[in-house]
Enzyme design. Structure first.
Site, PDB file in Angstrom:
ATOM      1  N   GLU A 109       0.852  -1.325   0.150  1.00 16.73           N
ATOM      2  CA  GLU A 109      -0.289  -0.035  -0.243  1.00 16.73           C
ATOM      3  C   GLU A 109       1.069   1.446   0.117  1.00 16.73           C
ATOM      4  OE1 GLU A 109      -2.753  -0.369   3.303  1.00 16.73           O
ATOM      5  OE2 GLU A 109      -4.056  -1.759   2.140  1.00 16.73           O
TER       6      GLU A 109
ATOM      7  N   GLU B  79      -6.621  -7.709  -0.793  1.00 18.50           N
ATOM      8  CA  GLU B  79      -7.124  -7.877   0.463  1.00 18.50           C
ATOM      9  C   GLU B  79      -8.364  -7.257   0.805  1.00 18.50           C
ATOM     10  OE1 GLU B  79      -4.701  -5.329   3.246  1.00 18.50           O
ATOM     11  OE2 GLU B  79      -2.888  -6.061   2.220  1.00 18.50           O
TER      12      GLU B  79
HETATM   13  C1  GAL Z   1      -4.603  -2.869   4.925  1.00 18.94           C
HETATM   14  C2  GAL Z   1      -3.391  -3.367   5.191  1.00 18.94           C
HETATM   15  C3  GAL Z   1      -2.827  -4.470   5.763  1.00 18.94           C
HETATM   16  C4  GAL Z   1      -3.826  -4.352   7.114  1.00 18.94           C
HETATM   17  C5  GAL Z   1      -5.075  -4.258   7.093  1.00 18.94           C
HETATM   18  C6  GAL Z   1      -5.932  -4.047   8.105  1.00 18.94           C
HETATM   19  O1  GAL Z   1      -4.922  -1.638   4.531  1.00 18.94           O
HETATM   20  O2  GAL Z   1      -2.495  -3.636   3.906  1.00 18.94           O
HETATM   21  O3  GAL Z   1      -1.562  -4.581   6.201  1.00 18.94           O
HETATM   22  O4  GAL Z   1      -3.080  -3.464   7.858  1.00 18.94           O
HETATM   23  O5  GAL Z   1      -5.456  -3.008   6.198  1.00 18.94           O
HETATM   24  O6  GAL Z   1      -7.102  -3.900   7.755  1.00 18.94           O
END
Ligand code: GAL
Length: 657
Positions: free
Chosen positions: A143, A296
């Site tokens: 990110e 994700e």
């Molecule tokens: C995402 C991030 C992850 C984790 C997740 C938690 O944006 O890439 O590492 O932090 O959020 O929701």
């Protein structure tokens, strides 16, 4: 094959847990995990000393289990030794505070020491795992979006500005530095936006965000090229995140990754989450030019502001397949196993604190089975959309500034609302990107385009939209569009500047409204948030303001231009009114719903010969199929009407019978 898996952090667990992990992954039908995203301090515990043994062992074990690996470079979280050895590589915020390690993302992308260390660890991983049979993809960093205002950043910003503006007089003009005595007489005087006594220069802030996007992209492409030198055939990606704080223009970045990968976390506990899922999927498909991967999302929670909401049964499945319906090459999650500690110890996981004997793991097992059966659909053509909404990161950035006519102007909310209205009107929707060179060529695919808050627009993009309307396009321009040129300088002569002639209107003053105000228009439209004094100059008035100083003045206008139509909305319509209006324009443009007669709670996505039906409501729905089909998951023949259970979904392959 569809990718199914998520972030996997074996370094957080004793090795005896790894065998369990692989066994459970096999049980759930996991096909790929993202490995080592934050493992830098485990991979390189001291500068130049690598410990790859543990990673070798888990890579081998995953491979033996038939699970592929998206291997990460761990550069989003430099280890403590790094920041102590290279304090100048720590980020400095706008107040001049140098941040410290103890969290993540503590790096400055312009610091040579950071860039060199990132290249080194990427090269070490590239060299070691180039031939590993589990390696399916490189996942660079995590990110991108870190902001820094240090002196090294200042130097890089000046170099970027010289490149963009060429001449200091051009920059002075573009930034209107004559205002408040900000004229620069030497490049060295220019700073990143830092704490100031009063409002900062908005053009400086806007250029800084553009710079940061390019600077971070440079950090990404550098690692990508290192990895490609070891593995020319392995795709390289990085996970895009969308947030108001993120200075990354993903539409531009998309050209530099081998596969667009997107993280998405809806923030509404109610049906808004499904609408956001559709929004994110459509936007990601636009970035990816059709193909992308959900890298994700949270398996079992929705982060509502201030509270975590556990997903109801079936929601993990519907959300996941919702992304797949919109072109994702699978569904990946943050994260595989819920951690025992650390900053995100309560973020959900496929294997929660409760263990595999849990609703989320059981639902994941069912989903894994469904995705396996859907493997042959991975290459289906992405959903076709003849309606598009415009997305423009620089307009978002410009509208986050201070000194605007209303403090609650919200670019993202406006774009989401336009998409939501079309979603509720059951129209398949895509995105166009007016800031890209390719924008004029992209228009031909669409019959209708909506511009919410397209505040900045180039002459070229505006002219392309004009030609497209004349050739038969149906354009809906929302207020706060066409106001400024790409530098942020106002287009004079009346709003909405760049689109005035095309729309046949001229707005001479703005009347931003308090959020609680409702404006009723004379055709029953319910509006609010904003109003304008509009004079028509060729457009027909569709609806008038009925109250206040604007009573009797045009609020919504429509102008026929060549073979097309250009609409102007000078006020913010409420959800129902916008759904009605955009539904009407879509029908006029010849674009009907995905399926006629769909109940409110049912979402349909047509992708190639597949019809995805999602019932987001609690009550079973009986839905007519457009022809004979088979259930793409079970192979069962389907005729006439199908029943989709409350909270359930069904994927029909239409041409298969
Ligand atoms: C995402 C991030 C992850 C984790 C997740 C938690 O944006 O890439 O590492 O932090 O959020 O929701």
């Amino acid at each position: 094959m569809l990718f199914f898996g998520g972030d996997y952090n074996p370094e957080q667990w004793p090795e005896k847990v790894w065998d369990d992990d692989v066994a459970l992954m096999r049980q759930a039908g996991i096909t790929m995990v993202s490995l080592g995203i934050f493992a830098w301090s485990h991979l390189e515990p001291r500068e130049g000393e690598y410990e790859f043994g543990w990673l070798d062992r888990i890579m081998d074990r995953l491979h033996d289990g038939g699970i592929r690996v998206a291997l990460a470079t761990p550069t989003a979280s430099p280890p403590p030794w790094f920041t102590l050895a290279h304090p100048s590589a720590l980020p400095v915020n706008a107040d001049g505070v140098r941040l410290t390690h103890g969290s993540r993302d503590t790096y400055c992308a312009s610091a040579p020491a950071y860039r060199a260390a990132a290249r080194r660890i990427a090269a070490a991983l590239g060299e070691r795992y180039a031939g590993h049979p589990a390696l399916a993809m490189w996942h660079v960093h995590n990110e991108y979006g870190t902001d820094c205002r240090c002196d090294l950043t200042a130097e890089a910003f000046r170099t970027w500005l010289r490149d963009r503006h060429g001449d200091l007089d051009v920059l002075n003009e573009a930034w209107t530095t004559a205002f408040w005595s900000q004229r620069y007489s030497d490049w060295s005087q220019i700073m990143p936006p830092r704490a100031t006594q009063y409002l900062p220069n908005p053009a400086q802030v806007l250029d800084f965000r553009r710079f940061l996007s390019d600077e971070l992209l440079g950090a990404f492409t550098e690692q990508r090229d290192v990895l490609r030198s070891f593995t020319p055939d392995i795709p390289v990606t990085t996970n895009f995140v969308q947030g108001g704080w993120v200075s990354v223009d993903h539409a531009r970045w998309a050209a530099e990754v081998d596969l667009v990968a997107v993280d998405h976390y809806p923030d509404s506990a109610g049906p808004g989450a499904e609408e956001e899922t559709a929004f994110a999927g459509d936007l990601a498909r636009g970035w990816g030019g059709g193909s992308w991967l959900l890298m994700e999302t949270a398996p079992n929670l929705i982060y509502t502001p201030g509270r975590m909401h556990a997903k109801e049964p079936g929601r993990l499945t519907r959300h996941s397949l919702g992304y797949v319906a919109r072109g994702s090459r699978g569904a990946m999650y943050f994260q595989w196993r819920q951690p025992r500690g650390g900053a995100e110890l309560f973020h959900s996981a496929l294997v929660p604190h409760a263990g595999a004997d849990s609703p989320v793991f059981r639902e994941a097992v069912g989903l894994g089975r469904a995705l396996k059966n859907l493997a042959t659909t991975a290459d289906a053509a992405p959903p076709a959309a003849r309606i598009a909404v415009a997305w423009d990161a620089p307009s978002w950035w410009a509208l986050q500034g201070a000194g605007l006519p209303a403090a609650d102007i919200d670019y993202l909310a406006a774009v989401r609302q336009a998409h939501r209205a079309l979603f509720r009107a059951k129209r398949q929707t895509g995105f166009v990107f007016p800031g890209l060179e390719s924008f004029p060529d992209s228009l031909g695919a669409y019959s209708m385009i909506v511009l919410p808050h397209l505040y900045l627009v180039s002459d070229r993009a505006a002219a392309a939209l004009g030609d497209w309307v004349a050739a038969g396009g149906h354009l809906v321009v929302g207020y706060l569009s066409g106001i400024a040129d790409p530098a942020g300088r106002i287009r004079l002569g009346g709003y909405p500047g760049a689109f005035r002639d095309l729309l046949g209107v001229r707005a001479v003053e703005w009347h931003p409204q308090p959020p609680e105000t409702t404006l009723l228009l004379d055709d029953g439209t319910v509006a609010g948030r904003w109003a304008e004094r509009v004079e028509t100059a060729g457009a027909a008035t569709v609806a008038l303001y009925t109250s206040g100083v604007l009573a009797g003045a045009p609020a919504i206008t429509r102008r026929e231009v060549g073979a097309g139509v250009a609409w102007y909305l000078s006020t913010g319509l409420d959800d129902d009114s916008l759904e009605r209006l955009l539904g009407t324009v879509a029908s006029e443009a010849g674009v009907g719903p995905v399926l006629e007669g769909l109940p409110r709670d049912v979402e349909a996505v047509r992708r190639d010969d597949l019809l995805y039906l999602f019932n987001h409501g609690p009550v079973a729905a009986s839905l007519p199929l457009p022809g004979p089909a088979v259930d793409a998951v079970t192979g069962r023949p389907l005729h006439g009407a199908v029943t989709v259970a409350g909270g359930g979904c069904l994927i029909a392959r239409l041409s298969a019978v």
